[in-house]
Design a protein around this motif. Structure first.
Motif, PDB file in Angstrom:
ATOM      1  N   LEU A  43       0.822  -1.146   0.066  1.00  0.00           N
ATOM      2  CA  LEU A  43      -0.070  -0.042  -0.110  1.00  0.00           C
ATOM      3  C   LEU A  43       0.666   1.147  -0.030  1.00  0.00           C
ATOM      4  O   LEU A  43       0.596   2.195  -0.791  1.00  0.00           O
ATOM      5  N   ALA A  44       1.935   1.186   0.807  1.00  0.00           N
ATOM      6  CA  ALA A  44       2.865   2.484   0.837  1.00  0.00           C
ATOM      7  C   ALA A  44       3.562   2.551  -0.571  1.00  0.00           C
ATOM      8  O   ALA A  44       3.659   3.917  -0.931  1.00  0.00           O
ATOM      9  N   SER A  45       3.925   1.548  -1.346  1.00  0.00           N
ATOM     10  CA  SER A  45       4.806   1.647  -2.782  1.00  0.00           C
ATOM     11  C   SER A  45       3.380   2.105  -3.733  1.00  0.00           C
ATOM     12  O   SER A  45       4.055   3.228  -4.334  1.00  0.00           O
ATOM     13  N   LEU A  46       2.189   1.819  -3.590  1.00  0.00           N
ATOM     14  CA  LEU A  46       1.330   2.503  -4.431  1.00  0.00           C
ATOM     15  C   LEU A  46       1.179   3.778  -4.034  1.00  0.00           C
ATOM     16  O   LEU A  46       0.897   4.375  -4.871  1.00  0.00           O
ATOM     17  N   CYS A  47       1.005   4.315  -3.065  1.00  0.00           N
ATOM     18  CA  CYS A  47       0.807   5.534  -2.684  1.00  0.00           C
ATOM     19  C   CYS A  47       2.190   6.498  -2.850  1.00  0.00           C
ATOM     20  O   CYS A  47       1.727   7.518  -3.508  1.00  0.00           O
ATOM     21  N   ALA A  48       3.205   5.975  -2.934  1.00  0.00           N
ATOM     22  CA  ALA A  48       4.369   6.571  -3.399  1.00  0.00           C
ATOM     23  C   ALA A  48       4.387   6.704  -5.086  1.00  0.00           C
ATOM     24  O   ALA A  48       4.652   7.807  -5.577  1.00  0.00           O
ATOM     25  N   ILE A  49       3.777   5.775  -5.595  1.00  0.00           N
ATOM     26  CA  ILE A  49       3.587   5.838  -7.019  1.00  0.00           C
ATOM     27  C   ILE A  49       2.684   6.822  -7.510  1.00  0.00           C
ATOM     28  O   ILE A  49       2.863   7.804  -8.505  1.00  0.00           O
ATOM     29  N   VAL A  50       1.598   6.904  -6.858  1.00  0.00           N
ATOM     30  CA  VAL A  50       0.484   8.023  -7.119  1.00  0.00           C
ATOM     31  C   VAL A  50       0.960   9.369  -6.891  1.00  0.00           C
ATOM     32  O   VAL A  50       0.828  10.305  -7.671  1.00  0.00           O
ATOM     33  N   LEU A  51       1.619   9.480  -5.926  1.00  0.00           N
ATOM     34  CA  LEU A  51       2.062  10.863  -5.380  1.00  0.00           C
ATOM     35  C   LEU A  51       3.454  11.499  -6.544  1.00  0.00           C
ATOM     36  O   LEU A  51       3.044  12.463  -7.018  1.00  0.00           O
ATOM     37  N   MET A  52       4.129  10.341  -6.881  1.00  0.00           N
ATOM     38  CA  MET A  52       5.003  10.669  -7.985  1.00  0.00           C
ATOM     39  C   MET A  52       4.357  11.049  -9.351  1.00  0.00           C
ATOM     40  O   MET A  52       4.880  11.843 -10.077  1.00  0.00           O
ATOM     41  N   LEU A  53       3.145  10.239  -9.594  1.00  0.00           N
ATOM     42  CA  LEU A  53       2.660  10.575 -10.977  1.00  0.00           C
ATOM     43  C   LEU A  53       1.886  11.863 -10.863  1.00  0.00           C
ATOM     44  O   LEU A  53       1.761  12.617 -11.756  1.00  0.00           O
TER      45      LEU A  53
END
Length: 67
Positions: free
Chosen positions: A41-51
């Motif tokens: 979940l944390a890695s998915l959040c990081a991906i969304v934030l970078m996008l």
């Protein structure tokens, strides 16, 4: 900034794939599986934030060129 965001996305994607392999499908909310789910979940959040960051930088560039 663009390359930094892409590197973070690739690292987060790698962590997500790694953690998917650590999830026990029989008991996903017990032991190491819950840690893997939280990290996924944390890695998915990081991906969304970078996008979001990449899109906002692209919008900023377009606004600057209009002036």
């Amino acid at each position: 900034m663009k390359y930094f965001a892409i590197v973070i996305i690739v690292i987060a994607f790698g962590l997500g794939v790694f953690n998917i392999t650590k999830i026990d499908t029989q008991a996903p909310f017990e032991g190491e599986s819950i840690v893997a789910l939280i990290t996924l979940l944390a890695s998915l959040c990081a991906i969304v934030l970078m996008l979001i960051l990449l899109v906002s930088k692209r919008i900023e560039e377009k606004v600057k060129t209009r002036k």
